[in-house]
Design a protein around this motif. Structure first.
Motif, PDB file in Angstrom:
ATOM      1  N   LEU A   1      40.757 -14.338   0.979  1.00 37.50           N
ATOM      2  CA  LEU A   1      40.362 -15.714   0.653  1.00 37.50           C
ATOM      3  C   LEU A   1      40.960 -16.703   1.652  1.00 37.50           C
ATOM      4  N   ILE A   2      42.233 -16.532   1.981  1.00 36.98           N
ATOM      5  CA  ILE A   2      42.906 -17.455   2.909  1.00 36.98           C
ATOM      6  C   ILE A   2      42.238 -17.425   4.281  1.00 36.98           C
ATOM      7  N   PHE A   3      42.025 -16.227   4.838  1.00 38.41           N
ATOM      8  CA  PHE A   3      41.384 -16.146   6.156  1.00 38.41           C
ATOM      9  C   PHE A   3      39.942 -16.670   6.102  1.00 38.41           C
ATOM     10  N   GLY A   4      39.233 -16.391   5.017  1.00 38.95           N
ATOM     11  CA  GLY A   4      37.879 -16.920   4.864  1.00 38.95           C
ATOM     12  C   GLY A   4      37.872 -18.443   4.847  1.00 38.95           C
ATOM     13  N   LEU A   5      38.808 -19.031   4.102  1.00 36.80           N
ATOM     14  CA  LEU A   5      38.886 -20.495   4.039  1.00 36.80           C
ATOM     15  C   LEU A   5      39.313 -21.103   5.377  1.00 36.80           C
ATOM     16  N   ILE A   6      40.188 -20.414   6.096  1.00 41.57           N
ATOM     17  CA  ILE A   6      40.583 -20.895   7.428  1.00 41.57           C
ATOM     18  C   ILE A   6      39.371 -20.925   8.355  1.00 41.57           C
ATOM     19  N   GLU A   7      38.577 -19.859   8.334  1.00 41.91           N
ATOM     20  CA  GLU A   7      37.374 -19.817   9.181  1.00 41.91           C
ATOM     21  C   GLU A   7      36.404 -20.939   8.808  1.00 41.91           C
ATOM     22  N   ILE A   8      36.224 -21.161   7.514  1.00 39.24           N
ATOM     23  CA  ILE A   8      35.337 -22.244   7.066  1.00 39.24           C
ATOM     24  C   ILE A   8      35.894 -23.596   7.527  1.00 39.24           C
ATOM     25  N   ALA A   9      37.203 -23.789   7.390  1.00 35.17           N
ATOM     26  CA  ALA A   9      37.823 -25.052   7.815  1.00 35.17           C
ATOM     27  C   ALA A   9      37.659 -25.271   9.319  1.00 35.17           C
ATOM     28  N   ILE A  10      37.862 -24.216  10.098  1.00 31.83           N
ATOM     29  CA  ILE A  10      37.678 -24.320  11.557  1.00 31.83           C
ATOM     30  C   ILE A  10      36.247 -24.756  11.865  1.00 31.83           C
ATOM     31  N   GLY A  11      35.286 -24.114  11.204  1.00 33.78           N
ATOM     32  CA  GLY A  11      33.878 -24.449  11.441  1.00 33.78           C
ATOM     33  C   GLY A  11      33.550 -25.877  11.050  1.00 33.78           C
ATOM     34  N   ILE A  12      33.995 -26.300   9.873  1.00 30.48           N
ATOM     35  CA  ILE A  12      33.695 -27.658   9.393  1.00 30.48           C
ATOM     36  C   ILE A  12      34.355 -28.706  10.275  1.00 30.48           C
ATOM     37  N   ILE A  13      35.648 -28.531  10.561  1.00 33.29           N
ATOM     38  CA  ILE A  13      36.370 -29.520  11.377  1.00 33.29           C
ATOM     39  C   ILE A  13      35.740 -29.649  12.754  1.00 33.29           C
ATOM     40  N   THR A  14      35.405 -28.522  13.366  1.00 37.62           N
ATOM     41  CA  THR A  14      34.798 -28.550  14.696  1.00 37.62           C
ATOM     42  C   THR A  14      33.427 -29.225  14.654  1.00 37.62           C
ATOM     43  N   LEU A  15      32.613 -28.841  13.694  1.00 40.29           N
ATOM     44  CA  LEU A  15      31.268 -29.414  13.585  1.00 40.29           C
ATOM     45  C   LEU A  15      31.317 -30.916  13.314  1.00 40.29           C
ATOM     46  N   VAL A  16      32.180 -31.341  12.414  1.00 43.21           N
ATOM     47  CA  VAL A  16      32.308 -32.774  12.097  1.00 43.21           C
ATOM     48  C   VAL A  16      32.807 -33.545  13.316  1.00 43.21           C
ATOM     49  N   ALA A  17      33.803 -32.998  14.016  1.00 41.99           N
ATOM     50  CA  ALA A  17      34.330 -33.671  15.213  1.00 41.99           C
ATOM     51  C   ALA A  17      33.248 -33.841  16.278  1.00 41.99           C
ATOM     52  N   VAL A  18      32.453 -32.796  16.486  1.00 42.92           N
ATOM     53  CA  VAL A  18      31.375 -32.868  17.477  1.00 42.92           C
ATOM     54  C   VAL A  18      30.332 -33.901  17.050  1.00 42.92           C
ATOM     55  N   LEU A  19      29.944 -33.865  15.787  1.00 43.50           N
ATOM     56  CA  LEU A  19      28.939 -34.815  15.296  1.00 43.50           C
ATOM     57  C   LEU A  19      29.432 -36.256  15.395  1.00 43.50           C
ATOM     58  N   ILE A  20      30.692 -36.493  15.065  1.00 48.25           N
ATOM     59  CA  ILE A  20      31.246 -37.844  15.182  1.00 48.25           C
ATOM     60  C   ILE A  20      31.259 -38.296  16.634  1.00 48.25           C
ATOM     61  N   SER A  21      31.660 -37.389  17.538  1.00 46.61           N
ATOM     62  CA  SER A  21      31.683 -37.757  18.961  1.00 46.61           C
ATOM     63  C   SER A  21      30.278 -38.064  19.478  1.00 46.61           C
ATOM     64  N   LEU A  22      29.272 -37.370  18.939  1.00 42.17           N
ATOM     65  CA  LEU A  22      27.888 -37.650  19.343  1.00 42.17           C
ATOM     66  C   LEU A  22      27.401 -38.971  18.764  1.00 42.17           C
ATOM     67  N   ILE A  23      27.710 -39.216  17.500  1.00 39.64           N
ATOM     68  CA  ILE A  23      27.290 -40.467  16.854  1.00 39.64           C
ATOM     69  C   ILE A  23      27.933 -41.667  17.541  1.00 39.64           C
ATOM     70  N   LEU A  24      29.221 -41.534  17.876  1.00 40.78           N
ATOM     71  CA  LEU A  24      29.936 -42.630  18.534  1.00 40.78           C
ATOM     72  C   LEU A  24      29.703 -42.672  20.047  1.00 40.78           C
ATOM     73  N   LYS A  25      28.942 -41.704  20.521  1.00 41.67           N
ATOM     74  CA  LYS A  25      28.620 -41.598  21.949  1.00 41.67           C
ATOM     75  C   LYS A  25      29.870 -41.533  22.830  1.00 41.67           C
ATOM     76  N   ILE A  26      30.862 -40.757  22.364  1.00 40.32           N
ATOM     77  CA  ILE A  26      32.092 -40.601  23.145  1.00 40.32           C
ATOM     78  C   ILE A  26      32.285 -39.160  23.619  1.00 40.32           C
ATOM     79  N   SER A  27      31.299 -38.317  23.400  1.00 43.47           N
ATOM     80  CA  SER A  27      31.409 -36.922  23.814  1.00 43.47           C
ATOM     81  C   SER A  27      31.273 -36.818  25.327  1.00 43.47           C
ATOM     82  N   ALA A  28      32.260 -36.185  25.941  1.00 40.97           N
ATOM     83  CA  ALA A  28      32.229 -35.984  27.392  1.00 40.97           C
ATOM     84  C   ALA A  28      31.773 -34.577  27.747  1.00 40.97           C
ATOM     85  N   LYS A  29      31.421 -33.794  26.740  1.00 40.92           N
ATOM     86  CA  LYS A  29      31.037 -32.410  26.977  1.00 40.92           C
ATOM     87  C   LYS A  29      29.608 -32.325  27.520  1.00 40.92           C
TER      88      LYS A  29
END
Length: 129
Positions: A8-36
């Motif tokens: 359960l712990i490793f599963g939740l860590i993987e989900i957290a990694i995915g959510i945090i990364t996806l949200v960060a990317v989406l926010i950077s795109l919405i705010l137009k600050i993504s340099a990638k």
């Protein structure tokens, strides 16, 4: 059989990694600050979705998620060894505000823990029925 907490712990860590990364990317795109560049952006989005899927699959005891998690952990360990050996280097497009050395050590430890934990016989039995 009583469910193992580590799964359960490793599963939740993987989900957290995915959510945090996806949200960060989406926010950077919405705010137009993504340099990638687009190819790196697509890679980061794809890996965040894979992390979400792996986490969900691990929690649900999906044998395919189990095998993929072990494969990706092995590949990640190998890549960190190659980076530490200075055989390969990454260019700055994947970089974040966290220093490389810290990210690489944390990633190496995390993926070693995955390989060790998920190879315990009692954990394997949770997936292979």
């Amino acid at each position: 059989m009583k469910p193992l907490k580590g799964i359960l712990i490793f599963g939740l860590i993987e989900i957290a990694i995915g959510i945090i990364t996806l949200v960060a990317v989406l926010i950077s795109l919405i705010l137009k600050i993504s340099a990638k560049p687009p190819n790196v952006l697509l890679f980061v989005i794809a890996t965040s979705i894979i992390s979400l899927w792996l986490g969900r699959g691990i929690i649900r005891r999906d044998i395919h998620a189990y095998h993929m998690l072990l494969f990706f952990s092995g590949a990640e360990i190998l890549s960190k060894i190659l980076i530490f050996s200075k055989i390969i280097t990454l260019h700055g497009a994947l970089e974040t505000s966290i220093p490389d050395s810290i990210k690489n050590v944390i990633s190496l430890i995390y993926h070693i823990l995955i390989l060790v934990y998920f190879n315990f016989e009692e954990v394997k039995k949770e997936f292979i029925k």
